[in-house]
Design a protein around this motif. Structure first.
Motif, short mmCIF file in Angstrom:
data_model
loop_
_atom_site.label_atom_id
_atom_site.label_comp_id
_atom_site.label_asym_id
_atom_site.label_seq_id
_atom_site.Cartn_x
_atom_site.Cartn_y
_atom_site.Cartn_z
N ASN A 144 9.01 7.72 -38.99
CA ASN A 144 8.22 8.86 -39.46
C ASN A 144 8.47 9.02 -40.95
N TYR A 184 11.51 7.16 -32.39
CA TYR A 184 10.34 7.96 -32.02
C TYR A 184 10.07 7.79 -30.52
N ALA A 210 2.28 9.93 -35.11
CA ALA A 210 2.85 9.20 -36.23
C ALA A 210 1.75 8.39 -36.90
#
Ligand SMILES: *Cc1c(COP(=O)(O)O)cnc(C)c1O
Length: 430
Positions: A144, A184, A210
């Motif tokens: 991210n 993530y 994302a």
């Protein structure tokens, strides 16, 4: 073959004045090799470089230009605003007007501050979260991107939910120490971090969709878990929607998941191509910002009339129907791309949410940064150059997102799908 001589010359000269010849690194085409194109002008879905080549553009200034280049209404609004002076450093009604519009579209943003970039928005949101909770630690997810402020530049490059001190040179170790990173979409990973550090965590910041490792949607379970863990621990949940706001959906990604974050950061589309960022959210938290509260935030050009006009003239043209159409176009495009890859026996995974889309040369599912890294980036680089030859301008990196605008026509999309087929042909036969 297209001729890029003027761009090559311009790039060479620029390198004498700016590191890498650019003012933001991905523009230098390092991930794909070759020299970047220097752009002369854009209109609608197309850009023209300084050699006179034209391209269907899916970069759209990395997201902001949802109405395409030089939209007539945006241009005339900006011209009128410019004639009245570009900045006063005093309040204008335009700021309230844009704030009203933003809250109407994203209701969780009860109060907000205008800033001049996404970086400034996330940096300020983090400071606010720390000031509000009187805690130092923040959690972010690997792959991210939240702009380039110190606390957020931490990238573990590993799949472990551990303390991380591998950061960009120049980020003080102690700051990096307070940034915890987790893969993530890793529900167990984030639970483990909260078990160990819960009472010290000021905030979790996440891109709900994302977009800085290609497009990877957060799973509902993952984002629900973040909401629950932060609430239980007295930490804040920050949705970084600098890219996904007004892109993944008209009412931002949070509307797709039915999750209300404590704070939201916006950028890109919110300025319609002018430098605007926004951080905002719960009123009781935002009231901690100076001069109501004591968490400091300021900006000489924050909320200037030109930037507010760029945002207003753009947001005022958006509506649910427009998003419906843009999403349908995006779906048709990525389905065509997937079919082109399949027809040429090239493993390809396509992702899209709303007007964000990307493709990975990867036969396996792509759910986190490690998965993206397992994609065939060499093939991506060769493919990108073929697309340029075919007149298609896409993000020059496997780790970036492409976009759709309201100005892309069905013919643009047909031409793009044809170009993907031709590019696969050229590589298969070369
Ligand atoms: C682009 C981006 C930023 C940084 O915004 P800038 O305007 O480039 O500073 C932050 N977060 C996300 C999710 C972004 O996509």
């Amino acid at each position: 073959m297209k001729n890029f001589d003027n761009s090559k010359r311009a790039f060479k000269e620029a390198q004498g004045y700016m590191p890498g010849g650019v003012n933001s690194p991905v523009r230098a085409f390092k991930n794909v090799g070759g020299d970047p194109l220097f752009i002369k002008q854009g209109k609608g879905s197309h850009i023209e470089d300084i050699d006179g080549n034209t391209f269907i553009d899916y970069v759209l200034s990395w997201g902001p230009l949802i109405l395409g280049h030089a939209d007539d209404e945006v241009v005339s609004a900006l011209q009128a605003a410019t004639a009245k002076g570009t900045s006063y450093g005093a309040p204008t009604e335009l700021e309230t007007e844009l704030a009203k519009k933003i809250r109407e579209i994203v209701p969780s943003v009860e109060m907000m501050r205008m800033v001049s970039s996404g970086t400034e928005a996330t940096m300020s949101a983090i400071r606010l979260a720390r000031g509000y909770t009187h805690r130092d630690k923040i959690v972010k997810f690997i792959g991210n991107y939240h702009g380039h402020s110190d606390s957020l530049l931490v990238d573990a490059g590993s799949g472990l939910a551990t303390f991380n001190i591998n950061t960009s040179p120049g980020v003080p170790k102690d700051l990096a120490y307070d940034t915890l990173t987790v893969p993530y979409n890793d529900v167990d990973g984030i639970k483990a971090v909260f078990e160990k550090n819960g009472p010290e965590i000021a905030a979790v910041i996440v891109e709900p969709i994302a977009g800085n490792m290609g497009v990877i949607p957060g799973t509902q379970e993952f984002l629900d878990t973040l909401r629950q863990l932060t609430t239980d621990a007295g930490a804040l949940l920050i949705f970084d929607e600098v890219m996904s706001g007004f892109r993944a959906a008209y009412h931002a990604a949070q509307s797709l998941y039915h999750i209300k974050p404590d704070l939201t950061t916006l950028g890109k589309v919110v300025g319609g191509g002018l430098p605007v960022g926004v951080f905002g959210g719960r009123r009781d938290i935002m009231e901690h910002i100076t001069p109501d509260g004591n968490v400091y935030h300021a900006g000489t050009l924050s909320g200037n009339p030109l930037a507010m006009t760029g945002g207003l003239s753009t947001l005022n043209q958006l509506n649910d129907n427009l998003y419906h159409n843009m999403t349908a176009k995006t779906t048709r495009l990525v389905e065509g791309i997937k079919a082109a890859g399949d027809a040429h026996n090239v493993p390809i995974t396509v992702h899209h949410v709303g007007t964000m889309w990307s493709y990975f040369f990867n036969a396996d599912p792509v759910d986190n940064f490690a998965d993206v890294q397992a994609s065939d980036v060499d093939y991506f680089a060769k493919f990108f150059k073929q697309l340029l030859q075919q007149g298609i301008y896409t993000a020059p990196s496997q780790f970036e997102t492409n976009f759709m605008s309201s100005k892309h026509t069905n013919k643009d999309i047909d031409d793009t799908i044809q170009a993907f087929n031709d590019a696969f042909d050229a590589l298969n036969n070369g």
